[in-house]
Scaffold this motif. Structure first.
Motif, PDB file in Angstrom:
ATOM      1  N   SER A 162      60.358  93.105  44.247  1.00  0.00           N
ATOM      2  CA  SER A 162      61.782  93.568  43.944  1.00  0.00           C
ATOM      3  C   SER A 162      61.974  94.960  44.941  1.00  0.00           C
ATOM      4  N   PHE A 217      65.123  81.639  39.523  1.00  0.00           N
ATOM      5  CA  PHE A 217      65.292  82.631  38.439  1.00  0.00           C
ATOM      6  C   PHE A 217      65.458  81.357  37.183  1.00  0.00           C
ATOM      7  N   LEU A 218      64.643  81.893  36.210  1.00  0.00           N
ATOM      8  CA  LEU A 218      64.805  80.990  35.008  1.00  0.00           C
ATOM      9  C   LEU A 218      64.938  82.012  33.800  1.00  0.00           C
ATOM     10  N   GLY A 219      65.935  82.106  32.945  1.00  0.00           N
ATOM     11  CA  GLY A 219      66.177  82.848  31.915  1.00  0.00           C
ATOM     12  C   GLY A 219      66.236  84.156  32.701  1.00  0.00           C
ATOM     13  N   HIS A 220      65.095  85.076  32.344  1.00  0.00           N
ATOM     14  CA  HIS A 220      65.030  86.435  32.542  1.00  0.00           C
ATOM     15  C   HIS A 220      63.931  86.583  33.720  1.00  0.00           C
ATOM     16  N   SER A 221      63.265  85.309  34.190  1.00  0.00           N
ATOM     17  CA  SER A 221      62.078  85.669  34.991  1.00  0.00           C
ATOM     18  C   SER A 221      62.408  85.224  36.371  1.00  0.00           C
ATOM     19  N   ARG A 222      61.548  85.447  37.161  1.00  0.00           N
ATOM     20  CA  ARG A 222      61.910  85.128  38.716  1.00  0.00           C
ATOM     21  C   ARG A 222      60.488  84.201  38.699  1.00  0.00           C
ATOM     22  N   ARG A 223      60.857  83.101  39.332  1.00  0.00           N
ATOM     23  CA  ARG A 223      59.540  82.016  39.524  1.00  0.00           C
ATOM     24  C   ARG A 223      59.475  81.775  41.048  1.00  0.00           C
ATOM     25  N   GLU A 259      79.347  83.556  41.123  1.00  0.00           N
ATOM     26  CA  GLU A 259      78.994  84.216  39.961  1.00  0.00           C
ATOM     27  C   GLU A 259      77.629  83.451  39.621  1.00  0.00           C
ATOM     28  N   ARG A 267      73.933  82.877  38.163  1.00  0.00           N
ATOM     29  CA  ARG A 267      73.005  83.571  37.393  1.00  0.00           C
ATOM     30  C   ARG A 267      71.699  82.923  37.371  1.00  0.00           C
ATOM     31  N   ASN A 300      57.882  80.173  29.652  1.00  0.00           N
ATOM     32  CA  ASN A 300      58.309  80.919  28.561  1.00  0.00           C
ATOM     33  C   ASN A 300      59.464  81.237  27.885  1.00  0.00           C
ATOM     34  N   ASP A 301      60.308  80.964  28.819  1.00  0.00           N
ATOM     35  CA  ASP A 301      61.795  81.170  28.661  1.00  0.00           C
ATOM     36  C   ASP A 301      62.520  80.259  27.825  1.00  0.00           C
ATOM     37  N   PHE A 325      66.806  80.025  26.859  1.00  0.00           N
ATOM     38  CA  PHE A 325      67.890  80.618  27.403  1.00  0.00           C
ATOM     39  C   PHE A 325      69.196  79.682  26.822  1.00  0.00           C
ATOM     40  N   HIS A 375      69.680  87.154  20.689  1.00  0.00           N
ATOM     41  CA  HIS A 375      70.133  87.639  22.122  1.00  0.00           C
ATOM     42  C   HIS A 375      70.818  86.103  22.849  1.00  0.00           C
ATOM     43  N   GLU A 376      70.032  85.152  22.808  1.00  0.00           N
ATOM     44  CA  GLU A 376      70.529  83.985  23.436  1.00  0.00           C
ATOM     45  C   GLU A 376      71.857  83.358  22.904  1.00  0.00           C
ATOM     46  N   CYS A 412      82.122  90.490  34.570  1.00  0.00           N
ATOM     47  CA  CYS A 412      81.501  88.927  34.523  1.00  0.00           C
ATOM     48  C   CYS A 412      80.921  88.481  35.639  1.00  0.00           C
ATOM     49  N   ASP A 446      76.952  92.825  37.067  1.00  0.00           N
ATOM     50  CA  ASP A 446      77.660  93.222  35.579  1.00  0.00           C
ATOM     51  C   ASP A 446      76.708  92.867  34.499  1.00  0.00           C
ATOM     52  N   SER A 504      77.593  91.074  29.631  1.00  0.00           N
ATOM     53  CA  SER A 504      77.274  90.000  28.914  1.00  0.00           C
ATOM     54  C   SER A 504      75.943  90.168  28.305  1.00  0.00           C
ATOM     55  N   GLU A 505      74.654  90.726  28.980  1.00  0.00           N
ATOM     56  CA  GLU A 505      73.550  90.912  28.461  1.00  0.00           C
ATOM     57  C   GLU A 505      73.571  92.124  27.609  1.00  0.00           C
ATOM     58  N   ASP A 545      64.560  93.708  37.472  1.00  0.00           N
ATOM     59  CA  ASP A 545      65.868  93.410  38.029  1.00  0.00           C
ATOM     60  C   ASP A 545      66.965  93.803  37.074  1.00  0.00           C
ATOM     61  N   GLU A 557      70.511  93.659  37.679  1.00  0.00           N
ATOM     62  CA  GLU A 557      71.539  93.197  38.256  1.00  0.00           C
ATOM     63  C   GLU A 557      72.414  92.972  36.938  1.00  0.00           C
ATOM     64  N   PHE A 558      71.771  92.160  36.107  1.00  0.00           N
ATOM     65  CA  PHE A 558      72.518  91.675  34.876  1.00  0.00           C
ATOM     66  C   PHE A 558      72.014  92.170  33.709  1.00  0.00           C
ATOM     67  N   HIS A 559      70.858  92.744  33.660  1.00  0.00           N
ATOM     68  CA  HIS A 559      70.286  93.394  32.240  1.00  0.00           C
ATOM     69  C   HIS A 559      70.039  94.822  32.487  1.00  0.00           C
TER      70      HIS A 559
END
Lengths: 160, 405
Positions: A21, A49-55, A115, A117, B198-199, B201, B234-235, B277, B281, B284-285, B334, B336-338
């Protein structure tokens, strides 16, 4: 930020995020064949990106061997040797997808893309070709990109 | 050799103590075993969600090293100092990558045993081995519990926060958000690579449906009820987050007040290039964390009636330990959003008054208690922050302080 600058920022993010990063960490990146060996050998790099992780997974030709690597964030999950025939078949699909996507690159950017994500990027390097990259948003094209991820990861996880 | 010594010691005991002492020793041993067994049983409230790990013997303080930090002062350090497995009486949390490696191992074993199978056949078997009925029951019951807890939180708000129509809207959105598991396998046809991820979402599909999807590796990474509660909280909160509400062309005034507070307190980074949004931003997180913390506090409060000390601290740690920074000096989170992991753990989670009360820390309305957790602060450490040093925790009732006249 306008769509064009957003795309540039996104591309820049992946150029570093793909292996780290922070730009300062690039030299410690375990591998980045798409960047390091541009023009010399064949390689595929898929990041998303998947959920909160970078793959990220990489398939790269080294001499007669095809090396497959899979990462979550910066951690190596698996490193294997991949069957060349399966790699060639996958390479053809990736190449078709990249060409198709690059032809559509001039299409207007939607609100959803601005937007995004769940961005993704594919970098394809082939001998005699310039490095070809495409970016997109997973939610905008679930079947096509996701299928490529499925097949790419299957290639790695089913190899020894 | 060790066995011999053990037998020898036992024989010595029998030969050297008198009859009545022997009887007392037997009774005492039996009572100790029984008592430990009682301790090892999860609370009735948690029996339904406990797994084999929870049934294992868990005297407080055994599974993980004692905290070296005062959680009231340095919750992030307390939570993130252990990079291995953390156990609480309901289960464990292990590093994300370990869970993924376990899921990939299943995948590899199947492909090795069945080299002639197609990828669809392999996926079918992977799902069968990972998304077991026990795993699905557990995640579905956690989802059910979390949704009910969130609905209760919404219902408990006064009319000045949410009117009846707003409450109904929010609850309907929670109800509509299904938890989708890959049974049948084709349910994840568009994302079958999730089996080894592991996610968990939240997603809104192009046709407007909302759902939670569960990566298969999550079942190996997080068996702790508290991690499941925070993660699902959270989700699920994303289904009612300010950006989803805005996207649905709804407007809820209490959301604006909360958002103002989150920004005023720096829990949402108001920075150059931020578009609400949109890009850069964190609203939302941060909102999703903020709501999940309240649900988690509810879960921990019930648990704290029966478990204290290290068990309670481990449960608290397990709730949020996957938010910690990666154990990699080059890794940059990261944001950016979190919000950053420290903001998420120390300020959104750690400053919640209920969490502080459960941990025995000082709050706006109460002094610190003599909890076993606070007593573990290193000798000579300065006292925990007093209430007046803490900014009020954000609520839907936030009133911005006006400067000037």
């Amino acid at each position: 930020m306008n769509p064009q600058s957003a795309r540039i920022a996104f591309a820049l993010m992946f150029l570093t995020a793909g292996c780290a990063s922070a730009p300062t960490a690039v030299t410690k990146c375990p591998t980045d064949p798409a960047v390091q060996k541009a023009g010399s050998e064949t390689s595929i790099e898929v990041s998303y990106f998947l959920g909160h992780s970078r793959r990220r997974f990489l398939l790269s030709a080294h001499d007669s061997q095809i090396l497959g690597e899979s990462y979550v964030d910066r951690a190596l999950l698996k490193k294997v040797t991949v069957d060349p025939a399966h790699f060639q078949s996958y390479l053809a699909k990736i190449s078709d997808y990249v060409d198709q996507k690059r032809n559509l690159a001039s299409a207007p950017t939607t609100q959803a893309e601005r937007e995004c994500r769940a961005p993704f990027k594919i970098a394809l390097q082939q001998p005699g070709h310039e490095l070809r990259t495409v970016e997109g948003c997973r939610q905008d094209e679930p079947s096509s990109f996701n299928r490529l991820v499925d097949e790419g990861e299957f290639l790695i996880y089913s190899s020894k | 050799m060790h066995l011999f010594r053990y037998l020898y010691l036992r024989r010595s005991v029998f030969f050297t103590i008198g009859g009545s002492t022997l009887l007392a020793w037997i009774v005492l041993t039996a009572w100790t075993i029984f008592h430990n067994h009682q301790l090892s049983q999860p609370s009735r409230n948690f029996a339904a969600i406990s797994d084999a790990t929870a049934k294992a013997r868990f005297p407080a303080g055994v599974a993980s090293p004692a905290p070296i930090e005062d959680p009231c002062r340095h919750l992030y350090r307390t939570v993130c100092s252990n990079t291995g497995v953390t156990r609480d009486p309901t289960g464990l949390v292990r590093p994300d990558i370990d869970g993924e490696k376990m899921a990939i191992k299943i995948y590899e074993d199947i492909t090795r045993q069945h080299p002639d199978w197609s990828s669809d056949q392999i996926n079918e078997e992977v799902v069968k081995q990972i998304y077991t009925p026990a795993h699905i029951d557990r995640i579905e019951s956690a989802h059910h519990w979390v949704r009910n807890a969130m609905e209760k939180i919404i219902d408990s708000q006064p009319d000045s926060v949410f009117n009846a129509a707003e409450k109904a809207t929010l609850k309907a959105r929670l109800d509509r958000t299904e938890i989708q598991v890959p049974i049948p396998v084709s349910a994840y046809e568009d994302e079958s690579y999730l089996f080894t991820k592991n996610d968990i979402f939240y997603e809104r599909t192009l046709d407007g449906r909302t759902r939670l999807r569960i990566g298969g590796a999550y079942f190996f990474t997080a068996r702790s009820w508290f991690n499941q509660v925070f993660t699902l909280g959270h989700e699920l909160a994303h289904s009612i987050d300010p950006c989803e509400i805005r996207s649905a062309h709804l407007s809820i005034p209490a959301y604006d007040r909360l958002a103002a507070c989150l920004m005023d307190q720096g829990l949402v980074d108001v920075r150059r290039g931020r578009s609400e949004c949109g890009e850069k931003d964190q609203l939302s997180e941060t909102f999703a964390d903020w709501f999940a913390v309240q649900v988690t506090a509810e879960a921990l409060r019930g648990f704290s009636l029966e478990f204290q000390g290290q068990a309670l601290l481990n449960a608290t740690t397990n709730a949020v330990r996957d938010l910690c920074e990666q154990n990699d000096p080059d890794y940059v989170e990261d944001t950016e959003f979190h919000p950053s992991p420290r903001v998420r753990i120390n300020r959104i989670f750690g400053r919640n008054p209920e969490i502080r009360e459960i941990l025995g820390c000082a709050t706006d309305s109460s002094p610190p208690t003599a909890s076993p957790l606070t007593l573990r602060a290193p000798a000579g450490a300065p006292p925990s922050p007093v209430p007046s040093q803490l900014k009020p925790y954000c609520t839907f009732n936030y009133q911005p302080q006006r400067s000037g006249i």
